[in-house]
Design a protein around this motif. Structure first.
Motif, PDB file in Angstrom:
ATOM      1  N   PHE A 148     -10.196  -0.544   8.702  1.00  0.00           N
ATOM      2  CA  PHE A 148      -9.453  -1.495   7.848  1.00  0.00           C
ATOM      3  C   PHE A 148      -8.181  -1.150   8.647  1.00  0.00           C
ATOM      4  CE2 PHE A 148     -13.497  -1.534   5.169  1.00  0.00           C
ATOM      5  CZ  PHE A 148     -14.417  -1.659   5.599  1.00  0.00           C
ATOM      6  N   GLU A 149      -7.627  -2.349   8.099  1.00  0.00           N
ATOM      7  CA  GLU A 149      -5.738  -2.632   7.586  1.00  0.00           C
ATOM      8  C   GLU A 149      -5.029  -1.343   6.619  1.00  0.00           C
ATOM      9  OE1 GLU A 149      -4.508  -6.374   8.238  1.00  0.00           O
ATOM     10  OE2 GLU A 149      -6.641  -7.113   9.286  1.00  0.00           O
ATOM     11  N   PHE A 150      -4.031  -0.743   6.765  1.00  0.00           N
ATOM     12  CA  PHE A 150      -3.618  -0.085   5.937  1.00  0.00           C
ATOM     13  C   PHE A 150      -1.991  -0.504   5.687  1.00  0.00           C
ATOM     14  CE2 PHE A 150      -0.782   3.453   4.415  1.00  0.00           C
ATOM     15  CZ  PHE A 150      -2.097   4.139   2.978  1.00  0.00           C
ATOM     16  N   VAL A 151      -1.238  -1.049   4.876  1.00  0.00           N
ATOM     17  CA  VAL A 151       0.050  -0.926   4.617  1.00  0.00           C
ATOM     18  C   VAL A 151       0.086  -0.442   3.579  1.00  0.00           C
ATOM     19  CG1 VAL A 151       1.355  -2.954   3.564  1.00  0.00           C
ATOM     20  CG2 VAL A 151      -1.081  -3.555   4.853  1.00  0.00           C
ATOM     21  N   ASP A 152       1.485   0.979   3.695  1.00  0.00           N
ATOM     22  CA  ASP A 152       1.942   1.977   3.895  1.00  0.00           C
ATOM     23  C   ASP A 152       2.862   1.306   2.204  1.00  0.00           C
ATOM     24  OD1 ASP A 152       3.093   4.383   2.479  1.00  0.00           O
ATOM     25  OD2 ASP A 152       4.185   4.354   4.416  1.00  0.00           O
ATOM     26  N   MET A 153       2.436   1.965   1.342  1.00  0.00           N
ATOM     27  CA  MET A 153       3.507   1.519   0.109  1.00  0.00           C
ATOM     28  C   MET A 153       4.527   2.236  -0.743  1.00  0.00           C
ATOM     29  SD  MET A 153       2.873  -1.581  -0.973  1.00  0.00           S
ATOM     30  CE  MET A 153       2.280  -2.813  -0.241  1.00  0.00           C
TER      31      MET A 153
END
Length: 242
Positions: free
Chosen positions: A201-206
């Motif tokens: 899955f795609e991961f978006v770093d916050m």
């Protein structure tokens, strides 16, 4: 090590039904045309047509906010949905997570919301992990070891992979973490990232999105904080750098 108690499937179904009836699970659908949503948000809708709908599974950073453009409590998900011009369904509850039972240990976890996966969305965004530094033990929160967090995240993402169509774009957000309990941010974020990547899955770093200037209580984003989360998600979806 004592494992957190888990409801049976029948009990989980009952819990979800009760939660929906009394508002424990926030489920909101926003349906507008791309043109109307873009106009209301004061933006164009460059993502219109890329997706037909968006489902969000989350915690209070999703649940506590509304779909009123310009309002101090407009949710990050509302900003994203209106930018893309798609309807948004939320399956979110305060205090919950992959592991953590919401509503002060009287609610549910992400895995107890089968409707989110059954909706077969074009875009599924999972916002969580902020509460998973702890788990419920005898009705009270206790610090969760890494292995317990990892197992819970893996189990939920397994269910996602098995349930949604291959065409669904699954985006996992790193926990948007304000100053409160920040000592747990790195370890939980690392677990969520590793499992998201392991599941394809795609991961978006916050990391760095929320700080003392963009939360109103140490945890929850103010208007600027929600805008920053939304912009990080939009940038990822459109292939730009945040």
């Amino acid at each position: 090590m004592k494992r957190p108690s888990r409801p049976t499937r029948r009990a989980t179904t009952a819990l979800v039904a009760i939660a929906l009836a009394v508002g424990l699970v926030s489920l909101t659908t926003t349906r507008e045309t791309p043109q109307a949503t873009a106009a209301a948000a004061g933006t164009t809708a460059p993502g219109a047509g890329a997706f037909t709908d968006m489902t969000v599974v989350g915690d209070s950073i999703t649940a506590l906010y509304n779909d009123r453009p310009g309002d101090d409590r407009q949710g990050w998900w509302s900003i994203v949905g209106r930018h893309l011009g798609v309807p948004v369904e939320r399956y979110a509850q305060s205090g919950s997570g992959y592991l953590k039972v919401g509503r002060r240990c009287a609610g549910d976890t992400f895995g107890d919301r089968p409707g989110a996966l059954a909706s077969r969305p074009d875009l599924l965004v999972i916002e969580g992990g902020r509460n998973d530094w702890s788990y419920c033990r005898d009705g009270l929160p206790a610090v969760a070891p890494d292995a317990m967090v990892d197992e819970a995240v893996a189990a939920y993402l397994d269910a996602v992979r098995e349930s949604v169509p291959a065409s669904t774009r699954v985006v996992v957000l790193g926990p948007p973490w304000g100053p409160e309990a920040h000592e747990h941010a790195a370890r939980v974020t690392a677990i969520v990232r590793a499992q998201a990547e392991a599941h394809g899955f795609e991961f978006v770093d916050m990391s760095g999105v929320l700080d003392a200037s963009t939360v109103y209580d140490g945890t929850h984003p103010d208007r600027e904080g929600s805008r920053r989360i939304a912009q990080r998600v939009i940038a990822h979806l459109e292939g730009a750098s945040a």
